[in-house]
Each structure stands twice: as structure tokens, then as C-alpha cells.
Design a protein around this motif. Structure first.
Motif, PDB file in Angstrom:
ATOM      1  N   ALA A 192       0.846  -1.240   0.152  1.00 26.20           N
ATOM      2  CA  ALA A 192      -0.058  -0.018  -0.057  1.00 26.20           C
ATOM      3  C   ALA A 192       0.977   1.240  -0.080  1.00 26.20           C
ATOM      4  O   ALA A 192       0.375   2.423  -0.643  1.00 26.20           O
ATOM      5  N   THR A 198      -5.914  -7.749   1.716  1.00 25.45           N
ATOM      6  CA  THR A 198      -6.618  -6.600   1.634  1.00 25.45           C
ATOM      7  C   THR A 198      -6.651  -5.815   3.038  1.00 25.45           C
ATOM      8  O   THR A 198      -6.657  -4.417   2.857  1.00 25.45           O
ATOM      9  N   LEU A 217      -3.705  -3.943   3.120  1.00 24.65           N
ATOM     10  CA  LEU A 217      -3.809  -2.694   2.055  1.00 24.65           C
ATOM     11  C   LEU A 217      -4.196  -1.384   2.735  1.00 24.65           C
ATOM     12  O   LEU A 217      -3.902  -0.332   2.761  1.00 24.65           O
ATOM     13  N   ALA A 218      -5.539  -1.652   3.351  1.00 21.78           N
ATOM     14  CA  ALA A 218      -6.167  -0.568   4.267  1.00 21.78           C
ATOM     15  C   ALA A 218      -5.471  -0.016   5.346  1.00 21.78           C
ATOM     16  O   ALA A 218      -5.274   1.340   5.191  1.00 21.78           O
ATOM     17  N   LEU A 260      -2.838   2.209   3.783  1.00 15.79           N
ATOM     18  CA  LEU A 260      -3.472   3.399   3.144  1.00 15.79           C
ATOM     19  C   LEU A 260      -3.870   4.408   4.168  1.00 15.79           C
ATOM     20  O   LEU A 260      -4.341   5.398   4.003  1.00 15.79           O
ATOM     21  N   LEU A 282     -10.229   3.263  -0.936  1.00 14.65           N
ATOM     22  CA  LEU A 282      -9.793   1.781  -1.155  1.00 14.65           C
ATOM     23  C   LEU A 282     -11.169   0.899  -1.325  1.00 14.65           C
ATOM     24  O   LEU A 282     -12.312   1.288  -1.053  1.00 14.65           O
ATOM     25  N   HIS A 289     -12.862  -2.418  -2.737  1.00 10.94           N
ATOM     26  CA  HIS A 289     -12.565  -3.830  -2.623  1.00 10.94           C
ATOM     27  C   HIS A 289     -13.589  -4.587  -3.192  1.00 10.94           C
ATOM     28  O   HIS A 289     -14.665  -4.782  -2.747  1.00 10.94           O
ATOM     29  N   VAL A 321      -7.750   2.913  -4.740  1.00 12.16           N
ATOM     30  CA  VAL A 321      -7.145   1.650  -4.977  1.00 12.16           C
ATOM     31  C   VAL A 321      -8.288   0.683  -5.346  1.00 12.16           C
ATOM     32  O   VAL A 321      -9.010   0.646  -4.524  1.00 12.16           O
ATOM     33  N   CYS A 322      -8.084  -0.031  -6.445  1.00 14.84           N
ATOM     34  CA  CYS A 322      -9.235  -1.022  -6.591  1.00 14.84           C
ATOM     35  C   CYS A 322      -8.265  -2.349  -6.104  1.00 14.84           C
ATOM     36  O   CYS A 322      -7.428  -2.819  -7.001  1.00 14.84           O
ATOM     37  N   ALA A 323      -8.904  -3.129  -5.233  1.00 11.38           N
ATOM     38  CA  ALA A 323      -8.532  -4.635  -4.871  1.00 11.38           C
ATOM     39  C   ALA A 323      -9.529  -5.501  -5.315  1.00 11.38           C
ATOM     40  O   ALA A 323     -10.737  -5.509  -4.936  1.00 11.38           O
TER      41      ALA A 323
END
Length: 149
Positions: free
Chosen positions: A19, A42, A45-46, A49, A73, A75, A101-103
Motif C-alpha cells: 500500500a 486487503t 492494504l487498508a 493506506l 480503497l 474492495h 485503489v481497486c483491490a
């Protein structure tokens, strides 16, 4: 780059490290079996971020949105989608345009809709019950300290 995660915390730490290098419009495309650790990654990632909100799998909602960090984010869980066309029906292009951001979990179900430059994260089960083998392509290498690999 290949990484070994020996527990959920390691998987989340790799997500957190990734991230830190993501930019607006980044797409992270996941592949891996059910329960492999895509949502755990994920969550990392969060955290990376700066999003404090609890991250859960969007299996039944298709997409969960998280705000309040350096970047938003989005998701996605594409498990139930039957085609790339359904991805566009839920507003994929709008999410891309929002600069977050696209997870994307189960990215293989919408492979043709993903651009070549997206970051790929493949998560497979390792030798032990909690061990995971992660292959990350399209992103800078994460240092051992960053990813606890």
C-alpha cells in the motif's frame, strides 16, 4: 517477487507494505483459492493506506468502499460475476476514475477487463496450515523489513 507468509499477520504486513507504493488508480488483482488470504492481504492494504475501518469480504455486496486514508480503497469480489460485462454494469470505470485503489478478488473472472499494468498478487497455500506463498508482479520489490517475508 515471491514471498512466504507464515501467518495472517505476515500476509497483512505484505499488504501494508504494498500500500505504501500504490498511487491513485492502482489496481491490485488477486488470484488464489478460497480462504487463501486475499481478504487478509486487503486488510493490510487498508492499514497501509491509513484506513482504520474494519475490512470484510464483499462476497455478497460485490464491492466495499473504504474512505479516510491516503487514498480510498474499493474492495471487489468477482466470485459471483459471470463476465466482464457485469463488471462494467456495476460501474467499474467510475471506480477507476475516482483515483483510489481497486483491490480485486477473483480477478480471473474478469481478466479481459483488467489492464495489463495492474499489480498481480497470487496467493497459494504453503507447507503448513497457515503458510502462504505469495507472488507479486507489477510492483516494486518489498523489502524483508517492510513485508516481514
Amino acid at each position: 517477487m515471491e514471498y512466504v507468509s507464515n501467518c495472517v499477520d505476515d500476509t497483512e504486513a505484505l499488504g501494508e507494505a504494498l500500500a505504501r507504493v500504490l498511487t491513485p488508480g492502482s489496481v491490485v488483482a488477486f488470484s488464489g483459492d478460497l480462504g487463501a488470504g486475499k481478504t487478509a492481504f486487503t486488510r493490510g492494504l487498508a492499514r497501509g493506506l491509513g484506513i482504520a475501518e474494519r475490512v470484510t469480504s464483499p462476497t455478497f455486496t460485490i464491492v466495499n468502499e473504504y474512505e479516510g486514508g491516503r487514498l480510498p480503497l474499493f474492495h471487489f469480489d468477482m466470485y459471483r460475476l459471470g463476465s466482464e460485462e457485469e463488471l462494467f454494469d456495476i460501474g467499474w470505470e467510475d471506480y477507476l476514475a475516482r483515483g483510489g485503489v481497486c483491490a480485486v478478488e477473483w480477478s480471473e473472472n474478469v481478466e479481459r477487463a483488467l489492464e495489463a499494468g495492474c499489480i498481480r498478487v497470487d496467493i497459494r497455500r504453503g507447507a503448513g496450515e497457515d503458510q502462504r506463498l505469495l507472488t507479486i508482479t507489477g510492483a516494486p520489490a518489498l523489502t524483508e523489513k517492510e513485508g516481514r517475508a
